[in-house]
Write a protein that holds these residues in place. Structure first.
Motif, PDB file in Angstrom:
ATOM      1  N   MET A  50     -27.052  18.210  20.367  1.00 36.49           N
ATOM      2  CA  MET A  50     -26.147  18.126  21.520  1.00 36.49           C
ATOM      3  C   MET A  50     -24.690  18.037  21.062  1.00 36.49           C
ATOM      4  O   MET A  50     -23.817  18.659  21.661  1.00 36.49           O
ATOM      5  N   GLU A  51     -24.438  17.299  19.996  1.00 35.58           N
ATOM      6  CA  GLU A  51     -23.076  17.185  19.473  1.00 35.58           C
ATOM      7  C   GLU A  51     -22.598  18.526  18.915  1.00 35.58           C
ATOM      8  O   GLU A  51     -21.458  18.938  19.145  1.00 35.58           O
ATOM      9  N   CYS A  52     -23.462  19.214  18.190  1.00 29.22           N
ATOM     10  CA  CYS A  52     -23.099  20.539  17.673  1.00 29.22           C
ATOM     11  C   CYS A  52     -22.817  21.503  18.823  1.00 29.22           C
ATOM     12  O   CYS A  52     -21.852  22.276  18.769  1.00 29.22           O
ATOM     13  N   SER A  53     -23.616  21.441  19.861  1.00 27.05           N
ATOM     14  CA  SER A  53     -23.403  22.288  21.036  1.00 27.05           C
ATOM     15  C   SER A  53     -22.091  21.959  21.719  1.00 27.05           C
ATOM     16  O   SER A  53     -21.345  22.841  22.120  1.00 27.05           O
ATOM     17  N   ARG A  54     -21.783  20.669  21.829  1.00 25.05           N
ATOM     18  CA  ARG A  54     -20.533  20.241  22.444  1.00 25.05           C
ATOM     19  C   ARG A  54     -19.339  20.795  21.674  1.00 25.05           C
ATOM     20  O   ARG A  54     -18.347  21.209  22.261  1.00 25.05           O
ATOM     21  N   ARG A  55     -19.471  20.844  20.359  1.00 19.81           N
ATOM     22  CA  ARG A  55     -18.401  21.384  19.515  1.00 19.81           C
ATOM     23  C   ARG A  55     -18.375  22.908  19.501  1.00 19.81           C
ATOM     24  O   ARG A  55     -17.452  23.511  18.966  1.00 19.81           O
ATOM     25  N   GLY A  56     -19.436  23.521  20.038  1.00 22.70           N
ATOM     26  CA  GLY A  56     -19.535  24.978  19.997  1.00 22.70           C
ATOM     27  C   GLY A  56     -19.936  25.478  18.616  1.00 22.70           C
ATOM     28  O   GLY A  56     -19.626  26.610  18.242  1.00 22.70           O
ATOM     29  N   LYS A  57     -20.638  24.637  17.864  1.00 18.52           N
ATOM     30  CA  LYS A  57     -21.007  24.962  16.490  1.00 18.52           C
ATOM     31  C   LYS A  57     -22.497  24.741  16.274  1.00 18.52           C
ATOM     32  O   LYS A  57     -22.907  24.029  15.351  1.00 18.52           O
ATOM     33  N   GLU A  58     -23.303  25.371  17.110  1.00 18.51           N
ATOM     34  CA  GLU A  58     -24.748  25.237  16.989  1.00 18.51           C
ATOM     35  C   GLU A  58     -25.240  25.678  15.621  1.00 18.51           C
ATOM     36  O   GLU A  58     -26.268  25.234  15.130  1.00 18.51           O
ATOM     37  N   ARG A  59     -24.484  26.537  14.982  1.00 18.72           N
ATOM     38  CA  ARG A  59     -24.841  27.046  13.656  1.00 18.72           C
ATOM     39  C   ARG A  59     -24.923  25.909  12.628  1.00 18.72           C
ATOM     40  O   ARG A  59     -25.708  25.993  11.688  1.00 18.72           O
ATOM     41  N   LEU A  60     -24.142  24.859  12.795  1.00 20.37           N
ATOM     42  CA  LEU A  60     -24.218  23.711  11.891  1.00 20.37           C
ATOM     43  C   LEU A  60     -25.622  23.120  11.891  1.00 20.37           C
ATOM     44  O   LEU A  60     -26.198  22.844  10.846  1.00 20.37           O
ATOM     45  N   TYR A  61     -26.153  22.927  13.078  1.00 23.28           N
ATOM     46  CA  TYR A  61     -27.497  22.375  13.225  1.00 23.28           C
ATOM     47  C   TYR A  61     -28.519  23.322  12.612  1.00 23.28           C
ATOM     48  O   TYR A  61     -29.387  22.913  11.844  1.00 23.28           O
ATOM     49  N   ASP A  62     -28.395  24.605  12.957  1.00 24.84           N
ATOM     50  CA  ASP A  62     -29.337  25.606  12.459  1.00 24.84           C
ATOM     51  C   ASP A  62     -29.343  25.667  10.939  1.00 24.84           C
ATOM     52  O   ASP A  62     -30.407  25.735  10.313  1.00 24.84           O
ATOM     53  N   SER A  63     -28.156  25.632  10.332  1.00 25.39           N
ATOM     54  CA  SER A  63     -28.086  25.742   8.874  1.00 25.39           C
ATOM     55  C   SER A  63     -28.645  24.489   8.201  1.00 25.39           C
ATOM     56  O   SER A  63     -29.308  24.586   7.167  1.00 25.39           O
ATOM     57  N   ALA A  64     -28.390  23.320   8.770  1.00 24.72           N
ATOM     58  CA  ALA A  64     -28.936  22.080   8.203  1.00 24.72           C
ATOM     59  C   ALA A  64     -30.463  22.093   8.273  1.00 24.72           C
ATOM     60  O   ALA A  64     -31.140  21.770   7.289  1.00 24.72           O
ATOM     61  N   TYR A  65     -30.999  22.487   9.407  1.00 28.40           N
ATOM     62  CA  TYR A  65     -32.451  22.518   9.580  1.00 28.40           C
ATOM     63  C   TYR A  65     -33.083  23.539   8.645  1.00 28.40           C
ATOM     64  O   TYR A  65     -34.084  23.261   7.979  1.00 28.40           O
ATOM     65  N   ALA A  66     -32.485  24.728   8.572  1.00 32.14           N
ATOM     66  CA  ALA A  66     -33.023  25.779   7.711  1.00 32.14           C
ATOM     67  C   ALA A  66     -32.968  25.383   6.247  1.00 32.14           C
ATOM     68  O   ALA A  66     -33.910  25.643   5.486  1.00 32.14           O
ATOM     69  N   SER A  67     -31.895  24.746   5.844  1.00 32.73           N
ATOM     70  CA  SER A  67     -31.737  24.336   4.449  1.00 32.73           C
ATOM     71  C   SER A  67     -32.867  23.416   4.012  1.00 32.73           C
ATOM     72  O   SER A  67     -33.471  23.608   2.949  1.00 32.73           O
ATOM     73  N   VAL A  68     -33.169  22.424   4.816  1.00 32.75           N
ATOM     74  CA  VAL A  68     -34.227  21.476   4.469  1.00 32.75           C
ATOM     75  C   VAL A  68     -35.607  22.121   4.613  1.00 32.75           C
ATOM     76  O   VAL A  68     -36.483  21.909   3.772  1.00 32.75           O
ATOM     77  N   SER A  69     -35.784  22.929   5.624  1.00 29.51           N
ATOM     78  CA  SER A  69     -37.078  23.576   5.828  1.00 29.51           C
ATOM     79  C   SER A  69     -37.443  24.501   4.669  1.00 29.51           C
ATOM     80  O   SER A  69     -38.600  24.571   4.267  1.00 29.51           O
ATOM     81  N   HIS A  70     -36.448  25.188   4.142  1.00 27.13           N
ATOM     82  CA  HIS A  70     -36.689  26.115   3.042  1.00 27.13           C
ATOM     83  C   HIS A  70     -36.732  25.429   1.681  1.00 27.13           C
ATOM     84  O   HIS A  70     -37.284  25.971   0.731  1.00 27.13           O
ATOM     85  N   PRO A  72     -37.691  21.737   0.962  1.00 29.16           N
ATOM     86  CA  PRO A  72     -38.066  20.347   1.255  1.00 29.16           C
ATOM     87  C   PRO A  72     -38.012  19.442   0.025  1.00 29.16           C
ATOM     88  O   PRO A  72     -37.933  18.226   0.154  1.00 29.16           O
ATOM     89  N   GLU A  73     -37.994  20.039  -1.146  1.00 32.85           N
ATOM     90  CA  GLU A  73     -37.909  19.233  -2.372  1.00 32.85           C
ATOM     91  C   GLU A  73     -36.574  18.496  -2.468  1.00 32.85           C
ATOM     92  O   GLU A  73     -36.421  17.555  -3.240  1.00 32.85           O
ATOM     93  N   ARG A  74     -35.596  18.906  -1.681  1.00 36.53           N
ATOM     94  CA  ARG A  74     -34.293  18.255  -1.684  1.00 36.53           C
ATOM     95  C   ARG A  74     -34.290  16.922  -0.942  1.00 36.53           C
ATOM     96  O   ARG A  74     -33.349  16.152  -1.049  1.00 36.53           O
ATOM     97  N   CYS A  75     -35.352  16.670  -0.191  1.00 39.59           N
ATOM     98  CA  CYS A  75     -35.441  15.404   0.549  1.00 39.59           C
ATOM     99  C   CYS A  75     -35.673  14.274  -0.441  1.00 39.59           C
ATOM    100  O   CYS A  75     -36.557  14.340  -1.281  1.00 39.59           O
ATOM    101  N   ASP A  76     -34.891  13.258  -0.310  1.00 36.54           N
ATOM    102  CA  ASP A  76     -34.972  12.119  -1.211  1.00 36.54           C
ATOM    103  C   ASP A  76     -35.160  10.860  -0.387  1.00 36.54           C
ATOM    104  O   ASP A  76     -34.269  10.032  -0.283  1.00 36.54           O
ATOM    105  N   ILE A  77     -36.327  10.749   0.217  1.00 39.08           N
ATOM    106  CA  ILE A  77     -36.590   9.616   1.102  1.00 39.08           C
ATOM    107  C   ILE A  77     -37.379   8.562   0.368  1.00 39.08           C
ATOM    108  O   ILE A  77     -38.323   8.812  -0.294  1.00 39.08           O
TER     109      ILE A  77
END
Length: 77
Positions: A50-70, A72-77
């Motif tokens: 919703m915040e990305c949409s408010r800023r008009g930058k939905e691509r930020l959300y998409d790129s973050a999601y795609a980065s982790v999805s592609h 997942p070894e980068r997750c350090d939980i």
């Protein structure tokens, strides 16, 4: 525990870079989290979108999601 009333104004103040970093952490938690942690992360991701949409930058959300999805070894939980 996620505090929605605090998260919304915090997201508003975040830079684009910080917003992407936060989104990536939330995606990691949804992918590998269990129970309440994953549920809270999904709620936070909705707010990030919703915040990305408010800023008009939905691509930020998409790129973050795609980065982790592609990569997942980068997750350090």
């Amino acid at each position: 525990m996620l505090r929605v009333e605090r998260l919304e104004p915090a997201l508003d103040r975040m830079s684009n870079k910080a917003l992407i970093k936060f989104a990536k952490r939330c995606v990691c938690k949804t992918l590998f989290g269990v129970g309440n942690a994953a549920s809270e992360a999904r709620e936070a991701l909705d707010m990030v979108f919703m915040e990305c949409s408010r800023r008009g930058k939905e691509r930020l959300y998409d790129s973050a999601y795609a980065s982790v999805s592609h990569h997942p070894e980068r997750c350090d939980i």
